[in-house]
Design a protein around this motif. Sequence first.
Motif, PDB file in Angstrom:
ATOM      1  N   ARG A 253       6.965 -25.003 -36.327  1.00 24.93           N
ATOM      2  CA  ARG A 253       7.452 -25.924 -36.733  1.00 24.93           C
ATOM      3  C   ARG A 253       8.297 -26.845 -35.661  1.00 24.93           C
ATOM      4  NH1 ARG A 253       9.371 -22.287 -40.881  1.00 24.93           N
ATOM      5  NH2 ARG A 253       8.471 -22.755 -42.931  1.00 24.93           N
ATOM      6  N   LEU A 254       8.606 -26.004 -34.583  1.00 23.15           N
ATOM      7  CA  LEU A 254       9.395 -26.577 -33.459  1.00 23.15           C
ATOM      8  C   LEU A 254       8.795 -26.244 -32.086  1.00 23.15           C
ATOM      9  CD1 LEU A 254      13.003 -25.497 -34.806  1.00 23.15           C
ATOM     10  CD2 LEU A 254      12.047 -27.744 -34.930  1.00 23.15           C
ATOM     11  N   GLU A 255       7.580 -27.025 -31.872  1.00 20.87           N
ATOM     12  CA  GLU A 255       6.768 -26.772 -30.697  1.00 20.87           C
ATOM     13  C   GLU A 255       7.460 -27.538 -29.354  1.00 20.87           C
ATOM     14  OE1 GLU A 255       2.602 -26.748 -31.005  1.00 20.87           O
ATOM     15  OE2 GLU A 255       2.753 -26.208 -32.863  1.00 20.87           O
ATOM     16  N   GLY A 256       8.274 -28.462 -29.879  1.00 24.15           N
ATOM     17  CA  GLY A 256       9.019 -29.401 -28.790  1.00 24.15           C
ATOM     18  C   GLY A 256       8.311 -30.895 -28.860  1.00 24.15           C
ATOM     19  N   ASP A 257       9.037 -31.720 -28.631  1.00 18.91           N
ATOM     20  CA  ASP A 257       8.738 -33.332 -28.425  1.00 18.91           C
ATOM     21  C   ASP A 257       8.814 -34.000 -27.248  1.00 18.91           C
ATOM     22  OD1 ASP A 257      11.414 -33.509 -28.287  1.00 18.91           O
ATOM     23  OD2 ASP A 257      11.826 -34.461 -30.357  1.00 18.91           O
ATOM     24  N   PHE A 258       8.870 -33.195 -26.197  1.00 19.29           N
ATOM     25  CA  PHE A 258       8.994 -33.901 -24.837  1.00 19.29           C
ATOM     26  C   PHE A 258       7.495 -34.198 -24.327  1.00 19.29           C
ATOM     27  CE2 PHE A 258      13.272 -31.989 -24.736  1.00 19.29           C
ATOM     28  CZ  PHE A 258      13.767 -32.862 -24.221  1.00 19.29           C
ATOM     29  N   PHE A 259       7.164 -35.373 -24.090  1.00 14.83           N
ATOM     30  CA  PHE A 259       5.996 -35.305 -23.439  1.00 14.83           C
ATOM     31  C   PHE A 259       5.884 -34.794 -22.029  1.00 14.83           C
ATOM     32  CE2 PHE A 259       3.137 -38.583 -20.929  1.00 14.83           C
ATOM     33  CZ  PHE A 259       1.972 -38.090 -21.343  1.00 14.83           C
ATOM     34  N   LEU A 260       5.043 -33.720 -21.967  1.00 18.05           N
ATOM     35  CA  LEU A 260       5.073 -32.686 -20.795  1.00 18.05           C
ATOM     36  C   LEU A 260       4.918 -33.576 -19.396  1.00 18.05           C
ATOM     37  CD1 LEU A 260       3.466 -29.487 -21.851  1.00 18.05           C
ATOM     38  CD2 LEU A 260       5.764 -30.514 -22.195  1.00 18.05           C
ATOM     39  N   PRO A 261       3.916 -34.343 -19.251  1.00 13.25           N
ATOM     40  CA  PRO A 261       3.899 -35.062 -17.833  1.00 13.25           C
ATOM     41  C   PRO A 261       5.259 -35.586 -17.494  1.00 13.25           C
ATOM     42  CG  PRO A 261       1.735 -35.471 -19.006  1.00 13.25           C
ATOM     43  CD  PRO A 261       2.793 -34.829 -20.141  1.00 13.25           C
ATOM     44  N   ARG A 262       6.023 -36.422 -18.404  1.00 16.13           N
ATOM     45  CA  ARG A 262       7.171 -37.106 -17.945  1.00 16.13           C
ATOM     46  C   ARG A 262       8.166 -35.812 -17.755  1.00 16.13           C
ATOM     47  NH1 ARG A 262      11.222 -40.407 -22.064  1.00 16.13           N
ATOM     48  NH2 ARG A 262      12.326 -41.446 -20.467  1.00 16.13           N
TER      49      ARG A 262
ATOM     50  N   ALA B 153      -0.653 -28.739 -15.661  1.00 15.44           N
ATOM     51  CA  ALA B 153      -0.842 -29.275 -16.852  1.00 15.44           C
ATOM     52  C   ALA B 153      -1.860 -30.374 -16.991  1.00 15.44           C
ATOM     53  CB  ALA B 153       0.602 -29.885 -17.303  1.00 15.44           C
ATOM     54  N   LEU B 154      -1.851 -31.039 -15.915  1.00 19.23           N
ATOM     55  CA  LEU B 154      -2.997 -32.126 -15.869  1.00 19.23           C
ATOM     56  C   LEU B 154      -4.218 -31.603 -15.831  1.00 19.23           C
ATOM     57  CD1 LEU B 154      -1.137 -34.568 -13.429  1.00 19.23           C
ATOM     58  CD2 LEU B 154      -1.238 -34.821 -15.805  1.00 19.23           C
ATOM     59  N   LYS B 155      -4.469 -30.639 -15.295  1.00 15.90           N
ATOM     60  CA  LYS B 155      -5.693 -29.766 -15.231  1.00 15.90           C
ATOM     61  C   LYS B 155      -6.144 -29.206 -16.390  1.00 15.90           C
ATOM     62  CE  LYS B 155      -5.714 -28.407 -10.157  1.00 15.90           C
ATOM     63  NZ  LYS B 155      -5.930 -27.129  -9.312  1.00 15.90           N
ATOM     64  N   ILE B 156      -5.295 -28.789 -17.535  1.00 13.43           N
ATOM     65  CA  ILE B 156      -5.420 -28.429 -18.594  1.00 13.43           C
ATOM     66  C   ILE B 156      -6.250 -29.858 -19.450  1.00 13.43           C
ATOM     67  CG2 ILE B 156      -4.373 -27.755 -20.936  1.00 13.43           C
ATOM     68  CD1 ILE B 156      -2.410 -26.126 -19.341  1.00 13.43           C
ATOM     69  N   VAL B 157      -5.437 -30.893 -19.296  1.00 14.95           N
ATOM     70  CA  VAL B 157      -6.054 -32.189 -20.043  1.00 14.95           C
ATOM     71  C   VAL B 157      -7.283 -32.301 -19.433  1.00 14.95           C
ATOM     72  CG1 VAL B 157      -5.791 -34.337 -20.077  1.00 14.95           C
ATOM     73  CG2 VAL B 157      -3.703 -32.914 -20.283  1.00 14.95           C
TER      74      VAL B 157
ATOM     75  N   THR C 143       3.025 -20.659 -29.078  1.00 14.70           N
ATOM     76  CA  THR C 143       3.684 -19.590 -28.543  1.00 14.70           C
ATOM     77  C   THR C 143       4.315 -19.840 -27.065  1.00 14.70           C
ATOM     78  OG1 THR C 143       1.524 -18.859 -28.017  1.00 14.70           O
ATOM     79  CG2 THR C 143       2.712 -17.463 -29.665  1.00 14.70           C
ATOM     80  N   GLN C 144       4.321 -21.104 -26.899  1.00 16.08           N
ATOM     81  CA  GLN C 144       5.227 -21.810 -25.782  1.00 16.08           C
ATOM     82  C   GLN C 144       4.760 -21.328 -24.434  1.00 16.08           C
ATOM     83  OE1 GLN C 144       8.209 -24.130 -26.280  1.00 16.08           O
ATOM     84  NE2 GLN C 144       6.629 -24.374 -27.661  1.00 16.08           N
ATOM     85  N   PHE C 145       3.728 -21.413 -23.805  1.00 17.01           N
ATOM     86  CA  PHE C 145       3.106 -20.974 -22.771  1.00 17.01           C
ATOM     87  C   PHE C 145       3.564 -22.263 -21.854  1.00 17.01           C
ATOM     88  CE2 PHE C 145      -0.716 -17.856 -23.020  1.00 17.01           C
ATOM     89  CZ  PHE C 145       0.177 -17.026 -23.464  1.00 17.01           C
ATOM     90  N   MET C 146       3.815 -21.811 -20.465  1.00 14.80           N
ATOM     91  CA  MET C 146       3.955 -22.693 -19.639  1.00 14.80           C
ATOM     92  C   MET C 146       2.474 -23.026 -19.085  1.00 14.80           C
ATOM     93  SD  MET C 146       7.070 -23.333 -18.674  1.00 14.80           S
ATOM     94  CE  MET C 146       7.056 -24.203 -17.221  1.00 14.80           C
ATOM     95  N   PRO C 147       2.276 -23.900 -18.499  1.00 18.72           N
ATOM     96  CA  PRO C 147       0.964 -24.496 -18.096  1.00 18.72           C
ATOM     97  C   PRO C 147       0.067 -23.565 -17.109  1.00 18.72           C
ATOM     98  CG  PRO C 147       2.322 -26.510 -18.238  1.00 18.72           C
ATOM     99  CD  PRO C 147       3.220 -25.361 -18.364  1.00 18.72           C
TER     100      PRO C 147
END
Length: 402
Positions: free
Chosen positions: A135-144, A166-170, A191-195
């Motif tokens: 329900r609460l995965e976060g609403d921050f745009f990660l690159p920003r 993060a950009l490599k994941i995309v 499960t809130q992984f860092m990139p």
Amino acid sequence: MAGRLRRLRLGIGAFIIAAVAAGLNVPAADAAPFAACVKDLRAAALKAGVKADVVEAAFRDMTFDERVLRFQRSQPEYRLAIWDYMAFLVDEARIADGKKMFSVEAKSLAAIEKAYGVDRYILLGLWGVESDYGRLEGDFFLPRALASLACAGKRPGLFRSELIHALKIVAAGDVKLTDFTGSWAGAFGHTQFMPSTYRRLAVDFDRDGRKDTINSIPDALASAANYLKRSGWRPGQPWGFEVKLPASYKGPAGRKQKAAISVWAKRGLTRADGSPLPKSGSYGLLKPAGKNGPAFLVTRNFDALYSYNAAESYALAIAHLSDRLRGKGKFVKAWPTDDPGLSRAERKRLQELLIARGLYKGEADGRMGPLTAEAIRAAEKQAGLKPTGRPGARILRALSDG
């Protein structure tokens, strides 16, 4: 949140006490230095091999997000009393919701447990603590968010690296840029992984060709299981259990000071629920609230949970929630306080009572921020209580009875 970001982390707590951070005064970054920093970040991403179209899309109309600096200063695992932290993370609503999700995801959980050896209830508890079951995965745009932290936050080198990951994941096609939202610090998914952790340990468990911990629950839970397995999780071993200490106990304590169960038995420790101690195993003694609070013997599996977010309160929340989801009861010994913490429903009720008294003009959403704290202090003064601003059972009871 799994990854290298230890004491800069705010997972589910970011959404429960988000307004605490939002009330801090943090100066905005100057436009010119930020623009220069973004230009440097773009160049670094391209040099690291990120596709030009991905870089262009991620940095298009990039602006500084000063909210991330506010959140960086508020971390519930280290600021809240353990009884407050546990009260809202292991409440009846999260337990009930977890049992429902267990029914929905039973097949995946069983398959993941078989594949990685990590207990299914532990995974369910981790999921509940990290994102309230998605329900609460976060609403921050990660690159920003990551660019803002790389340019103006603590440990800029770390966030610069996470941004490139993060950009490599995309670029790899695992996550769409438009879906790439998460916590203020860059953790994302169920499960809130860092990139960087994602690129190292995420798995494609549903075999659709993408490792997608945002949209695929099996991928997210299996990735968390893979993390715990790599962190030393031992199949078939419990995380630990509550114990009763002799009144005169002055022996060693600390989860790292492990000893055989026979040694703890000789020191006079017994299980709090009266059941027999296990016949084997190595355990450390955890006393999260000191000598007067609940005590636990914990195994290496507890240490694996700790590695997910370097906070004993966090690991204990997952462990206890997993036990409650399994059908076990509350801790036998109460926390050493005469003003217990509140569940999310109780926090919301407290705000409703403050609104009715004309003391709080915000929304009754259960989030305890500076406006709620100010209202609580006013209510405490009216009730003849010491003004603390803390949402506890005492002020809730006073308002309910008033």
